[in-house]
Design an enzyme around this catalytic site. Structure first.
Site, short mmCIF file in Angstrom:
data_model
loop_
_atom_site.label_atom_id
_atom_site.label_comp_id
_atom_site.label_asym_id
_atom_site.label_seq_id
_atom_site.Cartn_x
_atom_site.Cartn_y
_atom_site.Cartn_z
N GLY A 1 -36.43 10.42 -3.11
CA GLY A 1 -35.85 9.07 -3.88
C GLY A 1 -36.59 7.95 -3.32
O GLY A 1 -37.45 7.40 -4.27
N GLY B 1 -33.22 0.97 -5.08
CA GLY B 1 -33.70 0.63 -3.73
C GLY B 1 -32.94 0.50 -2.57
O GLY B 1 -31.98 -0.46 -2.92
N THR B 2 -32.73 1.56 -1.67
CA THR B 2 -31.92 1.21 -0.61
C THR B 2 -31.78 0.03 -0.07
O THR B 2 -32.93 -0.55 0.01
CB THR B 2 -31.94 2.56 0.21
OG1 THR B 2 -33.05 2.41 1.33
CG2 THR B 2 -31.93 3.94 -0.14
N GLU C 1 -35.04 -5.94 -11.95
CA GLU C 1 -34.40 -4.81 -11.95
C GLU C 1 -33.20 -5.02 -10.66
O GLU C 1 -31.94 -4.76 -10.70
CB GLU C 1 -34.98 -3.60 -11.73
CG GLU C 1 -34.31 -2.18 -11.55
CD GLU C 1 -35.09 -1.00 -11.49
OE1 GLU C 1 -36.27 -0.88 -12.05
OE2 GLU C 1 -34.90 -0.20 -10.77
N ALA D 1 -35.57 8.26 -15.35
CA ALA D 1 -35.70 9.38 -14.47
C ALA D 1 -36.81 9.37 -13.36
O ALA D 1 -37.83 9.80 -13.71
CB ALA D 1 -35.64 10.74 -15.34
C1 LIG Z 1 -24.78 6.57 -8.89
C2 LIG Z 1 -26.35 6.65 -8.95
C3 LIG Z 1 -26.95 6.30 -9.95
C4 LIG Z 1 -28.44 6.67 -9.86
N1 LIG Z 1 -29.17 6.47 -11.03
C5 LIG Z 1 -30.38 6.63 -10.95
C6 LIG Z 1 -31.17 6.76 -11.97
O1 LIG Z 1 -30.61 6.32 -13.33
N2 LIG Z 1 -32.68 6.82 -11.92
C7 LIG Z 1 -33.31 7.47 -11.03
O2 LIG Z 1 -34.33 7.71 -10.90
N3 LIG Z 1 -32.29 7.28 -9.82
C8 LIG Z 1 -31.26 7.04 -9.82
N4 LIG Z 1 -30.27 7.28 -8.65
C9 LIG Z 1 -31.11 7.68 -7.46
C10 LIG Z 1 -31.20 6.25 -6.14
O3 LIG Z 1 -32.10 5.33 -7.02
C11 LIG Z 1 -31.63 6.98 -4.96
O4 LIG Z 1 -30.42 7.82 -4.60
C12 LIG Z 1 -32.13 5.99 -4.19
O5 LIG Z 1 -33.27 5.51 -4.30
C13 LIG Z 1 -32.24 6.58 -2.62
O6 LIG Z 1 -33.12 7.77 -2.70
P1 LIG Z 1 -32.44 9.20 -1.82
O7 LIG Z 1 -30.76 9.25 -2.32
O8 LIG Z 1 -33.36 10.26 -2.24
O9 LIG Z 1 -32.35 8.63 -0.56
P2 LIG Z 1 -33.44 8.91 0.50
O10 LIG Z 1 -34.87 8.25 0.25
O11 LIG Z 1 -33.45 10.44 1.11
O12 LIG Z 1 -33.04 8.19 1.85
C14 LIG Z 1 -31.94 8.54 2.84
C15 LIG Z 1 -32.00 7.41 3.90
O13 LIG Z 1 -33.18 7.27 4.39
C16 LIG Z 1 -33.52 5.74 4.32
N5 LIG Z 1 -34.88 5.58 4.15
C17 LIG Z 1 -35.71 6.09 3.37
N6 LIG Z 1 -37.17 5.72 3.55
C18 LIG Z 1 -36.90 4.76 4.46
C19 LIG Z 1 -37.96 3.85 4.99
N7 LIG Z 1 -38.99 3.73 4.63
N8 LIG Z 1 -37.54 3.05 5.98
C20 LIG Z 1 -36.11 3.13 6.50
N9 LIG Z 1 -35.16 3.69 5.96
C21 LIG Z 1 -35.66 4.65 4.96
C22 LIG Z 1 -32.58 5.27 3.14
O14 LIG Z 1 -32.46 3.90 3.33
C23 LIG Z 1 -31.39 6.14 3.10
O15 LIG Z 1 -30.53 5.53 4.16
C24 LIG Z 1 -29.09 7.01 -8.76
C25 LIG Z 1 -28.13 7.47 -7.45
C26 LIG Z 1 -26.87 7.02 -7.63
C27 LIG Z 1 -26.05 7.65 -6.36
#
Ligand SMILES: Cc1cc2nc3c(=O)[nH]c(=O)nc-3n(C[C@H](O)[C@H](O)[C@H](O)COP(=O)(O)OP(=O)(O)OC[C@H]3O[C@@H](n4cnc5c(N)ncnc54)[C@H](O)[C@@H]3O)c2cc1C
Length: 392
Positions: A137, A368-369, A246, A130
Site C-alpha cells: 500500500g 497516505g498513512t 487529494e 486502484a
Molecule cells: C476504507 C478504505 C478505503 C480505501 N480506498 C482505497 C482506494 O480507493 N484506492 C486505493 O488504491 N487504496 C485504497 N485504500 C488503501 C489505503 O490507501 C492503504 O490501506 C494505505 O495507503 C496504507 O497501505 P497498507 O494498508 O498497505 O499499509 P502498509 O503500507 O502495509 O503500512 C502498515 C503500517 O506501516 C507503516 N509504514 C509503512 N511505510 C512506512 C514508512 N516509510 N515509515 C513509517 N511507517 C511506515 C504505515 O504507516 C502503517 O502504520 C483504502 C483503504 C481503506 C481501509
C-alpha cells in the site's frame, strides 16, 4: 445542532447560498437513506445520478462535458462539509469528483475526456482509483499489477484491494507496472465491463459501512492502446501532481466530521441531566468542550488557508500533509471525547456519535498513512532520509 464553526469564515454570497441549497438537499433527500445504505453496505448508485442531476458531481468539469466549470475549491469544501454534516463521512461522492476525476482532468486526452467525463458528471459512470494491492500500500513502487505492451493492445494482470467503489464503480484509474525497474508505473483507464475484469470480495469494515470497499482483479484483461492515461512510465509523477489536493480533501472531511460530532455533543450536554443538572454544567464538560472548541477553530483556520492556497495552485505537499495529519488526529481525539460524553449511549450503534467514532478511524490510514505524512513534513524540515516520498 449549532451552525459551524463558531469562528466567522469568509465565504462569498454565492458560496453561502450554495451551502443553504446543498444543506437542504442533503438533509431532505440523502440523510434519510444513510441507515439503509449502511445496512446494505453500499450507497445506491441512484444517489450518484441524483447528485449529477443537481450538478454536484465534478463541479470543475467544463460545460462541454455537462459540468459547471466551477474550479473554486471553496464550493467543493462547502459541498463536502454539508455532506458530512447531514450524511456522515461515508457518502464518498467527493472521492469520485475530487480524488479520481482530476486524473481525467489533468491527464486524459480530448478523446478520453469526451468518452468518460459526461457519464462521470451525470453520475452514470462511478469512478474509482486502484493503487493498493494485497502485498503493498504505502510502498507503491512494489506493486505487481503488470501492463504488458502487446503491440496493438495492453495486457493487464493483477489484483487490487481496499478499493473504494470496488463494488459499484464502473471506471477505474489503475496503477500498473509497465517496466521492470522499481517505480516504472503507468496509469490506465479500466472499465468494469472489460473482459478479464472481475470483482473479488465486498470487504467488511469496522466503519464507513455505507461506502463499498472491494477487491478488483484483472486476468489477461485486454485494453486498447488508448486506455493509457497520461504518459507511459510517468505514473508516479502524475500521482504526485494531484496528491496535495487529494490530502486536502481528506483534511476537509476530517475537520467537518469532527465539527459535526462537536455540535451533536454540545446539544447532548445541554439536554442530558445527572445529579440534578445538565451534564454540560460540570466543570469537566465545560473545559473539555472549550478545549475542543479552541482546537477546532484553530484547525478550521488552517484548513481554510490551505483551500485558498490550493485555489492559487500553490498548496505545498508539506502543508497538505500537515493538514491531513493534524485534522485526522484531532478528529480521532474529538470523536473519543464526544463518545465519552454520551456515556453508555456512546457505545450503542444507534447513537450517531458511536458510528462516527468508528468511521473516523480510517482517516489516519488512507490517503497516505499518518506516518507517511510525518515523513513528508519531516523531510521538508531538512531532517532524515533525503529521498523523495513515494506517493500512494
Ligand atoms: C476504507 C478504505 C478505503 C480505501 N480506498 C482505497 C482506494 O480507493 N484506492 C486505493 O488504491 N487504496 C485504497 N485504500 C488503501 C489505503 O490507501 C492503504 O490501506 C494505505 O495507503 C496504507 O497501505 P497498507 O494498508 O498497505 O499499509 P502498509 O503500507 O502495509 O503500512 C502498515 C503500517 O506501516 C507503516 N509504514 C509503512 N511505510 C512506512 C514508512 N516509510 N515509515 C513509517 N511507517 C511506515 C504505515 O504507516 C502503517 O502504520 C483504502 C483503504 C481503506 C481501509
Amino acid at each position: 445542532m449549532t451552525d459551524f464553526p463558531a469562528l466567522p469564515r469568509a465565504f462569498t454570497p454565492e458560496q453561502i447560498q450554495f451551502r443553504a441549497s446543498v444543506r437542504r438537499l442533503m438533509e431532505s433527500e440523502f440523510a434519510p437513506q444513510t441507515a439503509r445504505w449502511r445496512e446494505q453496505g453500499f450507497v445506491d448508485p441512484a444517489a450518484m445520478t441524483r447528485l449529477g442531476a443537481e450538478g454536484l458531481l465534478l463541479l470543475w468539469a467544463e460545460e462541454d462535458y455537462g459540468g459547471l466549470g466551477l474550479r473554486d475549491l471553496r464550493f467543493v469544501q462547502v459541498l463536502q462539509e454539508e455532506t458530512v454534516r447531514a450524511c456522515g463521512a461515508g457518502f464518498f461522492h467527493n472521492a469520485h469528483s475530487m480524488l479520481v476525476g482530476p486524473y481525467l482532468d489533468h491527464f486524459a486526452t480530448p478523446e478520453q475526456k469526451a468518452r468518460w467525463l459526461p457519464g462521470a458528471v451525470s453520475g452514470e459512470v462511478i469512478l474509482g482509483i486502484a493503487m493498493t494491492e494485497p502485498d503493498t500500500g504505502s510502498d507503491l513502487a512494489a506493486i505487481r499489477t503488470k501492463a504488458e505492451d502487446m503491440g496493438d493492445h495492453w495486457r493487464l494482470n493483477g489484483a487490487k484491494t481496499f478499493i473504494s467503489y470496488g463494488v459499484t464503480g464502473s471506471l477505474f484509474v489503475v496503477a500498473a507496472k509497465t517496466g521492470t525497474g522499481r517505480g516504472q508505473i503507468s496509469l490506465f483507464l479500466v472499465p468494469s465491463d472489460a473482459p478479464g475484469f472481475s470483482r473479488g470480495q465486498h470487504l467488511k469494515k469496522i466503519g464507513l459501512h455505507e461506502q463499498d470497499t472491494g477487491e478488483i482483479l484483472f486476468t489477461d484483461l485486454r485494453l486498447p492502446k488508448d486506455a493509457l492515461l497520461g504518459q507511459e512510465g510517468q505514473g508516479f509523477a502524475h500521482m504526485t501532481k494531484l496528491l496535495a489536493v487529494e490530502r486536502l480533501m481528506s483534511a476537509i472531511t476530517s475537520q467537518a466530521h469532527a465539527q459535526t460530532a462537536f455540535d451533536l455533543t454540545h446539544q447532548y450536554l445541554l439536554d442530558r441531566r445527572a445529579f440534578g443538572k445538565p451534564i454540560g454544567a460540570f466543570q469537566n464538560s465545560r473545559f473539555r468542550m472549550a478545549e475542543m472548541r479552541a482546537k477546532l477553530d484553530a484547525m478550521q483556520a488552517f484548513v481554510d488557508a490551505c483551500v485558498l492556497e490550493a485555489n492559487e495552485g500553490a498548496l505545498s505537499p508539506e502543508a497538505s500533509a500537515a493538514a491531513k495529519y493534524a485534522t485526522s488526529v484531532l478528529e480521532g481525539e474529538v470523536m473519543d471525547q464526544c463518545l465519552q460524553f454520551h456515556g453508555g449511549m456512546g457505545f450503542m450503534e444507534e447513537t450517531r456519535v458511536a458510528r462516527m467514532w468508528t468511521d473516523a478511524r480510517i482517516a489516519r490510514i488512507y490517503a497516505g498513512t499518518n506516518e507517511i505524512m510525518l515523513e513528508i513534513i519531516g523531510r521538508s524540515l531538512g531532517l532524515g532520509d533525503p529521498r523523495p516520498a513515494k506517493p500512494q
